[in-house]
Design an enzyme around this catalytic site. Sequence first.
Site, PDB file in Angstrom:
ATOM      1  N   ASN A 144       0.802  -1.239   0.000  1.00  0.00           N
ATOM      2  CA  ASN A 144       0.000   0.000   0.000  1.00  0.00           C
ATOM      3  C   ASN A 144       0.829   1.280   0.000  1.00  0.00           C
ATOM      4  N   GLY A 166       3.880   2.797  -2.381  1.00  0.00           N
ATOM      5  CA  GLY A 166       4.860   2.728  -3.465  1.00  0.00           C
ATOM      6  C   GLY A 166       5.564   4.055  -3.655  1.00  0.00           C
ATOM      7  N   SER A 167       4.860   5.026  -4.270  1.00  0.00           N
ATOM      8  CA  SER A 167       5.460   6.357  -4.467  1.00  0.00           C
ATOM      9  C   SER A 167       5.681   7.065  -3.141  1.00  0.00           C
ATOM     10  N   ALA A 226      21.059   4.309  -7.959  1.00  0.00           N
ATOM     11  CA  ALA A 226      20.394   3.390  -8.887  1.00  0.00           C
ATOM     12  C   ALA A 226      19.731   4.148 -10.041  1.00  0.00           C
ATOM     13  N   ARG A 243      14.858  -4.534 -45.706  1.00  0.00           N
ATOM     14  CA  ARG A 243      13.458  -4.750 -46.052  1.00  0.00           C
ATOM     15  C   ARG A 243      13.054  -3.917 -47.284  1.00  0.00           C
ATOM     16  N   GLN A 296      11.106   8.775 -47.130  1.00  0.00           N
ATOM     17  CA  GLN A 296      11.286   9.909 -46.201  1.00  0.00           C
ATOM     18  C   GLN A 296      10.681   9.649 -44.818  1.00  0.00           C
ATOM     19  N   GLY A 314       7.353  -3.286 -38.912  1.00  0.00           N
ATOM     20  CA  GLY A 314       6.061  -3.846 -39.290  1.00  0.00           C
ATOM     21  C   GLY A 314       5.709  -5.030 -38.399  1.00  0.00           C
ATOM     22  N   GLU A 352      11.852   2.854  -9.296  1.00  0.00           N
ATOM     23  CA  GLU A 352      12.832   3.884  -8.918  1.00  0.00           C
ATOM     24  C   GLU A 352      12.235   5.291  -9.045  1.00  0.00           C
TER      25      GLU A 352
HETATM   26  P1  TGC Z   1      10.832  14.186   1.850  1.00  0.00           P
HETATM   27  O1  TGC Z   1      10.223  14.788   3.071  1.00  0.00           O
HETATM   28  O2  TGC Z   1      10.951  14.994   0.607  1.00  0.00           O
HETATM   29  O3  TGC Z   1      12.283  13.631   2.194  1.00  0.00           O
HETATM   30  C1  TGC Z   1      12.542  12.861   3.360  1.00  0.00           C
HETATM   31  C2  TGC Z   1      14.021  12.997   3.673  1.00  0.00           C
HETATM   32  O4  TGC Z   1      14.779  12.441   2.615  1.00  0.00           O
HETATM   33  C3  TGC Z   1      15.617  13.452   2.011  1.00  0.00           C
HETATM   34  N1  TGC Z   1      15.613  13.196   0.570  1.00  0.00           N
HETATM   35  C4  TGC Z   1      16.656  12.678  -0.072  1.00  0.00           C
HETATM   36  N2  TGC Z   1      17.882  12.342   0.354  1.00  0.00           N
HETATM   37  C5  TGC Z   1      18.734  11.822  -0.547  1.00  0.00           C
HETATM   38  N3  TGC Z   1      18.388  11.638  -1.843  1.00  0.00           N
HETATM   39  C6  TGC Z   1      17.172  11.960  -2.310  1.00  0.00           C
HETATM   40  N4  TGC Z   1      16.851  11.734  -3.578  1.00  0.00           N
HETATM   41  C7  TGC Z   1      16.242  12.506  -1.414  1.00  0.00           C
HETATM   42  N5  TGC Z   1      14.934  12.927  -1.513  1.00  0.00           N
HETATM   43  C8  TGC Z   1      14.582  13.350  -0.298  1.00  0.00           C
HETATM   44  C9  TGC Z   1      14.976  14.777   2.394  1.00  0.00           C
HETATM   45  O5  TGC Z   1      15.929  15.823   2.368  1.00  0.00           O
HETATM   46  C10 TGC Z   1      14.487  14.461   3.783  1.00  0.00           C
HETATM   47  O6  TGC Z   1      15.622  14.468   4.640  1.00  0.00           O
HETATM   48  P2  TGC Z   1      15.486  14.969   6.182  1.00  0.00           P
HETATM   49  O7  TGC Z   1      16.879  14.931   6.698  1.00  0.00           O
HETATM   50  O8  TGC Z   1      14.891  16.351   6.096  1.00  0.00           O
HETATM   51  O9  TGC Z   1      14.568  14.000   6.853  1.00  0.00           O
HETATM   52  O10 TGC Z   1      10.070  12.820   1.564  1.00  0.00           O
HETATM   53  P3  TGC Z   1       8.597  12.555   1.070  1.00  0.00           P
HETATM   54  O11 TGC Z   1       8.003  11.545   1.991  1.00  0.00           O
HETATM   55  O12 TGC Z   1       7.873  13.836   0.836  1.00  0.00           O
HETATM   56  O13 TGC Z   1       8.842  11.801  -0.346  1.00  0.00           O
HETATM   57  C11 TGC Z   1       9.547  12.389  -1.362  1.00  0.00           C
HETATM   58  C12 TGC Z   1       9.496  11.514  -2.644  1.00  0.00           C
HETATM   59  C13 TGC Z   1       8.069  11.352  -3.141  1.00  0.00           C
HETATM   60  C14 TGC Z   1      10.307  12.243  -3.703  1.00  0.00           C
HETATM   61  C15 TGC Z   1      10.120  10.144  -2.393  1.00  0.00           C
HETATM   62  O14 TGC Z   1       9.510   9.457  -1.433  1.00  0.00           O
HETATM   63  C16 TGC Z   1      10.276   9.318  -3.649  1.00  0.00           C
HETATM   64  O15 TGC Z   1      11.286   9.404  -4.307  1.00  0.00           O
HETATM   65  N6  TGC Z   1       9.272   8.427  -3.973  1.00  0.00           N
HETATM   66  C17 TGC Z   1       9.448   7.447  -5.041  1.00  0.00           C
HETATM   67  C18 TGC Z   1       9.672   6.082  -4.418  1.00  0.00           C
HETATM   68  C19 TGC Z   1      10.671   5.264  -5.161  1.00  0.00           C
HETATM   69  O16 TGC Z   1      11.429   5.732  -6.010  1.00  0.00           O
HETATM   70  N7  TGC Z   1      10.741   4.000  -4.822  1.00  0.00           N
HETATM   71  C20 TGC Z   1      11.701   3.118  -5.418  1.00  0.00           C
HETATM   72  C21 TGC Z   1      11.721   1.782  -4.743  1.00  0.00           C
HETATM   73  S1  TGC Z   1      13.164   0.836  -5.104  1.00  0.00           S
HETATM   74  C22 TGC Z   1      12.939   0.342  -6.691  1.00  0.00           C
HETATM   75  O17 TGC Z   1      12.046   0.697  -7.376  1.00  0.00           O
HETATM   76  C23 TGC Z   1      13.961  -0.580  -7.209  1.00  0.00           C
HETATM   77  S2  TGC Z   1      13.710  -1.132  -8.833  1.00  0.00           S
HETATM   78  C24 TGC Z   1      15.223  -1.783  -9.034  1.00  0.00           C
HETATM   79  C25 TGC Z   1      15.515  -2.443 -10.296  1.00  0.00           C
HETATM   80  O18 TGC Z   1      14.991  -3.556 -10.517  1.00  0.00           O
HETATM   81  O19 TGC Z   1      16.376  -1.897 -11.053  1.00  0.00           O
HETATM   82  P1  FAD Z   2       1.642   4.189  -6.956  1.00  0.00           P
HETATM   83  O1  FAD Z   2       2.550   4.850  -6.006  1.00  0.00           O
HETATM   84  O2  FAD Z   2       0.415   3.526  -6.423  1.00  0.00           O
HETATM   85  O3  FAD Z   2       1.320   5.087  -8.164  1.00  0.00           O
HETATM   86  C1  FAD Z   2       0.231   4.851  -9.074  1.00  0.00           C
HETATM   87  C2  FAD Z   2       0.142   6.058 -10.010  1.00  0.00           C
HETATM   88  O4  FAD Z   2      -0.144   7.241  -9.250  1.00  0.00           O
HETATM   89  C3  FAD Z   2       1.449   6.326 -10.749  1.00  0.00           C
HETATM   90  O5  FAD Z   2       1.189   6.733 -12.068  1.00  0.00           O
HETATM   91  C4  FAD Z   2       2.068   7.481  -9.971  1.00  0.00           C
HETATM   92  O6  FAD Z   2       2.915   8.295 -10.776  1.00  0.00           O
HETATM   93  C5  FAD Z   2       0.830   8.235  -9.539  1.00  0.00           C
HETATM   94  N1  FAD Z   2       1.056   9.040  -8.320  1.00  0.00           N
HETATM   95  C6  FAD Z   2       1.433   8.613  -7.093  1.00  0.00           C
HETATM   96  N2  FAD Z   2       1.598   9.643  -6.262  1.00  0.00           N
HETATM   97  C7  FAD Z   2       1.303  10.759  -6.973  1.00  0.00           C
HETATM   98  C8  FAD Z   2       1.291  12.167  -6.673  1.00  0.00           C
HETATM   99  N3  FAD Z   2       1.639  12.626  -5.470  1.00  0.00           N
HETATM  100  N4  FAD Z   2       0.927  13.024  -7.663  1.00  0.00           N
HETATM  101  C9  FAD Z   2       0.616  12.579  -8.893  1.00  0.00           C
HETATM  102  N5  FAD Z   2       0.617  11.270  -9.244  1.00  0.00           N
HETATM  103  C10 FAD Z   2       0.949  10.386  -8.291  1.00  0.00           C
HETATM  104  N6  FAD Z   2      10.529  -1.562  -5.121  1.00  0.00           N
HETATM  105  C11 FAD Z   2      11.482  -1.863  -4.195  1.00  0.00           C
HETATM  106  O7  FAD Z   2      11.451  -1.382  -3.071  1.00  0.00           O
HETATM  107  N7  FAD Z   2      12.512  -2.715  -4.519  1.00  0.00           N
HETATM  108  C12 FAD Z   2      12.629  -3.294  -5.740  1.00  0.00           C
HETATM  109  O8  FAD Z   2      13.585  -4.040  -5.992  1.00  0.00           O
HETATM  110  C13 FAD Z   2      11.616  -3.017  -6.725  1.00  0.00           C
HETATM  111  N8  FAD Z   2      11.659  -3.643  -7.925  1.00  0.00           N
HETATM  112  C14 FAD Z   2      10.609  -3.479  -8.801  1.00  0.00           C
HETATM  113  C15 FAD Z   2      10.554  -4.255  -9.957  1.00  0.00           C
HETATM  114  C16 FAD Z   2       9.482  -4.128 -10.832  1.00  0.00           C
HETATM  115  C17 FAD Z   2       9.409  -5.006 -12.041  1.00  0.00           C
HETATM  116  C18 FAD Z   2       8.482  -3.151 -10.586  1.00  0.00           C
HETATM  117  C19 FAD Z   2       7.350  -2.959 -11.559  1.00  0.00           C
HETATM  118  C20 FAD Z   2       8.516  -2.390  -9.445  1.00  0.00           C
HETATM  119  C21 FAD Z   2       9.570  -2.558  -8.519  1.00  0.00           C
HETATM  120  N9  FAD Z   2       9.594  -1.850  -7.301  1.00  0.00           N
HETATM  121  C22 FAD Z   2      10.564  -2.116  -6.368  1.00  0.00           C
HETATM  122  C23 FAD Z   2       8.471  -1.001  -6.915  1.00  0.00           C
HETATM  123  C24 FAD Z   2       8.488   0.383  -7.561  1.00  0.00           C
HETATM  124  O9  FAD Z   2       9.468   1.198  -7.016  1.00  0.00           O
HETATM  125  C25 FAD Z   2       7.094   0.977  -7.406  1.00  0.00           C
HETATM  126  O10 FAD Z   2       6.238   0.258  -8.261  1.00  0.00           O
HETATM  127  C26 FAD Z   2       7.053   2.457  -7.720  1.00  0.00           C
HETATM  128  O11 FAD Z   2       7.769   3.201  -6.758  1.00  0.00           O
HETATM  129  C27 FAD Z   2       5.607   2.998  -7.825  1.00  0.00           C
HETATM  130  O12 FAD Z   2       4.834   2.565  -6.763  1.00  0.00           O
HETATM  131  P2  FAD Z   2       3.390   1.864  -7.032  1.00  0.00           P
HETATM  132  O13 FAD Z   2       3.591   0.808  -8.042  1.00  0.00           O
HETATM  133  O14 FAD Z   2       2.842   1.502  -5.711  1.00  0.00           O
HETATM  134  O15 FAD Z   2       2.512   2.999  -7.705  1.00  0.00           O
END
Ligand code: TGC
Ligand code: FAD
Length: 405
Positions: A155, A157-158, A263, A289, A300, A360, A384
Amino acid sequence: MTQEELLKFKQNQKINDQFKQPDFYEIDDLLTEEHKLIRDSIRDWVKKEISPIIDVCCHEAIFPDFIKKGLGEIGCYGPQLPVEYGCGGLDYISYGLAMQELERGDSGIRSTASVQGSLVMYPIYKFGSEEQKRKYLPRLASGEIMGCFGLTEPNHGSDPGAMITRIEDKGDYYLLNGAKMWISNAPFADIAVVWAKDEKGIVRGLIAERGMEGLSTPETHKKWSLRASATGELVFDNVKIPKENIFPNVQGLKGPLTCLNSARYGISWGVVGAAMDCYDTALRYSKERKQFGKSISGFQLQQKKLAEMLTDITKAQLICWRLGTLMNEGKATPSQISLAKRNNVDMALNVARTARQMLGAMGITGDYPIMRHMMNLESVVTYEGTHDIHLLILGYEITGDNAFN
Ligand code: TGC
Ligand code: FAD
C-alpha cells in the site's frame, strides 16, 4: 524450462548479435581508454552470454541463474565502490557504461546488477558498520551471494515514508513484522536490505538473511515486463533481527532515498543502451526490407523516424555524460538525477515504440529485441520513482512548492 535445460539451450546457440553503437556526436572522444575497454568487454560478454538466451528467458519467464557469478567476474556489481571491499574502484562514467551495456542486452539483467550494486552494496558501504562491510561486500561483489532491496510495500509505493513495516526492540534483538512487494531479486536473494520504522516511527535500515525464521520470499508471476528478472515479495512474520544487522550510520527516509540516487543514475545510462539497440535494429532492418521495389530506408517517413531517434539518443547520451562528470565530482543533485532518469526512460520508450513500427509485423516477434525492450521499459518508467514523481521532484526544485501532497 529448468536452469539445466536453459544451459543446454545456450550451449547450442551461435553468437549472432550484430549490434553497432550509434555515436553521432563522437562521445567516445570524451571517454578514457579505460572507459572504452570496460564498455567493450561488457558488450562482448553480453553478446556471448545474454543475447543468445534472452528471448527464451523472457518467453519462459526464467532468470538465468548462471549469470550471477558471470556478472561478478566482469565487475558489474558495485564497480564504483572501493577495491578494499572487493569492488572495482572505478568512476561513475564506468558504472554508467556498464549499466548501458547490460541494458542493451536486457533491462532485467541490468536490474539484477543495479539492485546488487546500488541498492544492496551501496547502503552497506555507506551506512554499514566495518564488520558489515567486511562480512558482505566482497561476497556480493563476486556474485557468491545475491541481495535485494525492500522499500515498496503493497500500500505504499510512491510514498515510502508512509511504510508500515516495523521493528520492535526486544533487548538483544529486533522483531521485524510487515511485508514488501515488487522486490527485484527477492526470490533468489541470500540477503535483503530492508527499510522499516522503529517504535519512534523513524525509518531504519537492516540486513535480513535467507533462512531466518519467519522470512519468506514468494515469487511474483504473470508479469508482461522484465520477464527475465525475478521479482517477489518479502514477508516478515516475527523475524528476529540480530542487533548487529542494523545499519548504525543512518536514520530516516533519506537512507533509502540516497541509495535510489545511485540506482536512478545507473538507469539513466542503462535505458540509453536499450534505445540504441532498438535504433540499431530498426536501421539494419530498414536497409534490408524492400517494399514498392526499394529498401524502406529510402522512404522519407522512415528516415524521419531514424533521424529523430538518433537525435533523442544523442541528447540522452550527452545528459548521461555530463551527469557522470557531476557524479565523479560529488556535485550531482537528486533533482539532476531525476531529470536524467525521467527524460531518458521516456526517450527510450518512444524510441522502442517508433522502432517497433519500422519493423512492421516482424517487430512484434521475439526474432528482434524491440518489443522485449518496450515491455521492459514499462517497468523502468515505473520503478525507482515513476515518471510523474520525477516531474514533481523537478517541479519542487524549480518552484520551491511541494506538490506531492
Ligand atoms: P521528503 O520529506 O521529501 O524527504 C525525506 C528525507 O529524505 C531526504 N531526501 C533525499 N535524500 C537523498 N536523496 C534523495 N533523492 C532525497 N529525496 C529526499 C529529504 O531531504 C528528507 O531528509 P530529512 O533529513 O529532512 O529528513 O520525503 P517525502 O516523503 O515527501 O517523499 C519524497 C518523494 C516522493 C520524492 C520520495 O519518497 C520518492 O522518491 N518516492 C518514489 C519512491 C521510489 O522511487 N521508490 C523506489 C523503490 S526501489 C525500486 O524501485 C527498485 S527497482 C530496481 C531495479 O529492478 O532496477
Ligand atoms: P503508486 O505509487 O500507487 O502510483 C500509481 C500512479 O499514481 C502512478 O502513475 C504514480 O505516478 C501516480 N502518483 C502517485 N503519487 C502521486 C502524486 N503525489 N501526484 C501525482 N501522481 C501520483 N521496489 C522496491 O522497493 N525494490 C525493488 O527491488 C523493486 N523492484 C521493482 C521491480 C518491478 C518489475 C516493478 C514494476 C517495481 C519494482 N519496485 C521495487 C516497486 C516500484 O518502485 C514501485 O512500483 C514504484 O515506486 C511505484 O509505486 P506503485 O507501483 O505503488 O505505484
